[in-house]
Design a protein around this motif. Sequence first.
Motif, mmCIF file in Angstrom:
data_model
loop_
_atom_site.group_PDB
_atom_site.id
_atom_site.type_symbol
_atom_site.label_atom_id
_atom_site.label_comp_id
_atom_site.label_asym_id
_atom_site.label_seq_id
_atom_site.Cartn_x
_atom_site.Cartn_y
_atom_site.Cartn_z
ATOM 1 N N VAL A 42 0.824 -1.211 0.000
ATOM 2 C CA VAL A 42 0.000 0.000 0.000
ATOM 3 C C VAL A 42 0.859 1.263 0.000
ATOM 4 O O VAL A 42 2.033 1.254 0.379
ATOM 5 N N ASN A 43 0.213 2.344 -0.448
ATOM 6 C CA ASN A 43 0.805 3.683 -0.448
ATOM 7 C C ASN A 43 -0.156 4.594 0.293
ATOM 8 O O ASN A 43 -1.302 4.763 -0.124
ATOM 9 N N TRP A 140 10.792 -3.704 -14.075
ATOM 10 C CA TRP A 140 10.089 -4.377 -12.988
ATOM 11 C C TRP A 140 8.599 -4.477 -13.327
ATOM 12 O O TRP A 140 8.091 -3.761 -14.191
ATOM 13 N N GLU A 141 7.887 -5.344 -12.639
ATOM 14 C CA GLU A 141 6.443 -5.388 -12.793
ATOM 15 C C GLU A 141 5.854 -4.050 -12.377
ATOM 16 O O GLU A 141 6.342 -3.387 -11.460
ATOM 17 N N GLU A 142 4.777 -3.670 -13.050
ATOM 18 C CA GLU A 142 4.224 -2.324 -12.903
ATOM 19 C C GLU A 142 3.951 -1.947 -11.448
ATOM 20 O O GLU A 142 4.288 -0.851 -11.013
ATOM 21 N N GLY A 143 3.326 -2.841 -10.690
ATOM 22 C CA GLY A 143 2.982 -2.507 -9.307
ATOM 23 C C GLY A 143 4.188 -2.214 -8.442
ATOM 24 O O GLY A 143 4.133 -1.369 -7.539
ATOM 25 N N PHE A 144 5.314 -2.882 -8.701
ATOM 26 C CA PHE A 144 6.519 -2.666 -7.911
ATOM 27 C C PHE A 144 7.279 -1.409 -8.329
ATOM 28 O O PHE A 144 8.226 -1.009 -7.659
ATOM 29 N N ALA A 177 -5.382 4.322 2.271
ATOM 30 C CA ALA A 177 -4.207 4.078 1.443
ATOM 31 C C ALA A 177 -4.627 3.536 0.083
ATOM 32 O O ALA A 177 -5.732 3.018 -0.089
ATOM 33 N N GLU A 178 -3.727 3.660 -0.870
ATOM 34 C CA GLU A 178 -3.938 3.081 -2.190
ATOM 35 C C GLU A 178 -3.309 1.691 -2.229
ATOM 36 O O GLU A 178 -2.168 1.514 -1.800
ATOM 37 N N ILE A 179 -4.041 0.708 -2.729
ATOM 38 C CA ILE A 179 -3.485 -0.630 -2.913
ATOM 39 C C ILE A 179 -2.688 -0.596 -4.217
ATOM 40 O O ILE A 179 -3.261 -0.540 -5.304
ATOM 41 N N VAL A 180 -1.363 -0.638 -4.122
ATOM 42 C CA VAL A 180 -0.538 -0.496 -5.322
ATOM 43 C C VAL A 180 -0.161 -1.825 -5.946
ATOM 44 O O VAL A 180 0.133 -1.910 -7.145
ATOM 45 N N HIS A 181 -0.180 -2.903 -5.158
ATOM 46 C CA HIS A 181 0.194 -4.208 -5.711
ATOM 47 C C HIS A 181 -0.198 -5.299 -4.725
ATOM 48 O O HIS A 181 -0.271 -5.056 -3.509
ATOM 49 N N LYS A 391 -7.483 -5.552 -7.343
ATOM 50 C CA LYS A 391 -6.106 -5.387 -7.797
ATOM 51 C C LYS A 391 -5.186 -6.550 -7.485
ATOM 52 O O LYS A 391 -3.978 -6.404 -7.537
ATOM 53 N N VAL A 392 -5.709 -7.690 -7.133
ATOM 54 C CA VAL A 392 -4.856 -8.867 -7.045
ATOM 55 C C VAL A 392 -4.490 -9.278 -8.464
ATOM 56 O O VAL A 392 -5.350 -9.341 -9.334
ATOM 57 N N GLN A 393 -3.213 -9.543 -8.705
ATOM 58 C CA GLN A 393 -2.743 -9.878 -10.033
ATOM 59 C C GLN A 393 -2.043 -11.237 -9.988
ATOM 60 O O GLN A 393 -0.826 -11.317 -9.916
ATOM 61 N N PRO A 394 -2.813 -12.335 -10.008
ATOM 62 C CA PRO A 394 -2.196 -13.658 -9.913
ATOM 63 C C PRO A 394 -1.403 -13.998 -11.150
ATOM 64 O O PRO A 394 -1.635 -13.461 -12.228
ATOM 65 N N ALA A 395 -0.443 -14.911 -10.986
ATOM 66 C CA ALA A 395 0.355 -15.353 -12.119
ATOM 67 C C ALA A 395 -0.525 -16.123 -13.088
ATOM 68 O O ALA A 395 -1.483 -16.773 -12.704
ATOM 69 N N SER A 396 -0.209 -16.025 -14.371
ATOM 70 C CA SER A 396 -0.979 -16.741 -15.382
ATOM 71 C C SER A 396 -0.026 -17.552 -16.249
ATOM 72 O O SER A 396 1.132 -17.200 -16.415
#
Length: 494
Positions: A42-43, A140-144, A177-181, A391-396
């Motif tokens: 979070v941010n 890096w992945e966008e969220g990070f 807070a903002e959920i960033v990843h 905003k959960v981004q599971p692996a695919s």
Amino acid sequence: MSVDLNQTYIDPQDPTYQPLLEDLQGNILKGHERNYSAHIFVNFKSEHEAARKWISHFGENFVTSAKNQIEYSAKYKQSEGTESGSLFAGFLLSYKGYKALGFDLKGKSEKGKFPCWNFLVGLQSLAVQQKLEDPPLEEWEEGFQDEIHAFILLADNDRDNLEKQAKQVIEEVGRVAEIVHTEVGIVLKNKKGQTIEHFGFRDGVSQPRFLKEDIELAKKQGTDLWDASAPLELVLVKDPFGEGEHSFGSYCVYRKLEQNVRGFREAERELAKKLRLSDQDIERAGALVVGRFRDGTPVTLSPSEQNTDTVPNNFNYDGDRDGMKCPFHAHIRKANPRGDKNDKYQTLEEHRQRRIVRRAVSYGEMPNARDNSLSKLSRFENQLEHLKELKVQPASGEKVGLLFLCFQRDIFNQFMFMQKNWANNQHFVNYTTGLDGIAGQGKKQIEGQAWPKEWGKDEKVPFDFYNFVTMKGGEFFFAPSISFLKNISAIAVK
């Protein structure tokens, strides 16, 4: 009575350690032992008073202490693994997170000072990226790539309960807070119920041990060649904003590591051909890369898997000075030299002081699983449909890997030293060693790692084996004391 951090063999029932364990977050001295986890980053928004109030509530009602975690572990063992439904929760802050919450980190007072400079600049800083030879931030992945202020860890053996609790936490923290990843972790296991990672090898075998029960278990193998025990000072530091002599915390390194399973296995087969291994001996190719066979047997002790329930860990490399059994660039030999006498600059004790407390978990479904039962494993992500909308981004597909998480008292002298001076250093432990076959990063400087053609025989062949693990992002955090989290609203700000 204050706690002596030089001590090991900690008895949780000893009144001396009760205040420390009650105020220390779990998952540091001992892994949380849950099979499913949700990692929420979070941010904080500009209004830090509301954020502090929420953190205080979370610290009071959710965060799991080391004391409670140890008690849960005992119940879990007594129930023979049937105990479930107990949520584990942790809360960690980045340096930017402290600043966003209004803390004075540059005052004249010693209170509030973080002496670990890596924590101050963060994993995203160019200086740290260059030292670790990490990919540039734009890769890096966008969220990070976003600024991350806090890391919330939730874990449970009950997937339904974890989904319910994670959804609640995301909704509540989302107001301040903002959920960033987010990331979803799942413990992969083989037919014996033993933890493995996506390349198929036993995971989390050799960990520093602090507690009496865990050390006694390790002692059954013997400690004449390797003692897994560790003092509290390996991982604990005084909480800079803590109150009282029993408030401790730990620095945490978080890195998402993507594993190229298909590439690894193709290279494993090519190495086996290069070494002219028979079908019965082909598993030794992967064992030479990792330093252990897939069942955990150290290759320095045996040329084949031993298939024992207890993984051997009482060993060193005194009987393998030339790397004819376990190559110098094998992952476990690079990451933990165990007093390797080829290292002319550091002693066994100095090697022991570099150890980290590793708490990693896998992410993504295991493709082409060696154990067919794993390929039928229901993906945890499919149980979290509500979280995906948040905003959960599971692996695919085949995007799988490790959510690497480790604790230590000093990021620079432990994790960063290990990564920069051992894994990435192609001249450690000998001048022409090459990269760590698993964790090594950077461009090739020498011509091929040297692999023993026959176990224990004096003949080696060159072959390049590395770059099957890619860092996708992360951050440095601090796990503060629980009393700090509970009282955060009352602590003076700048």
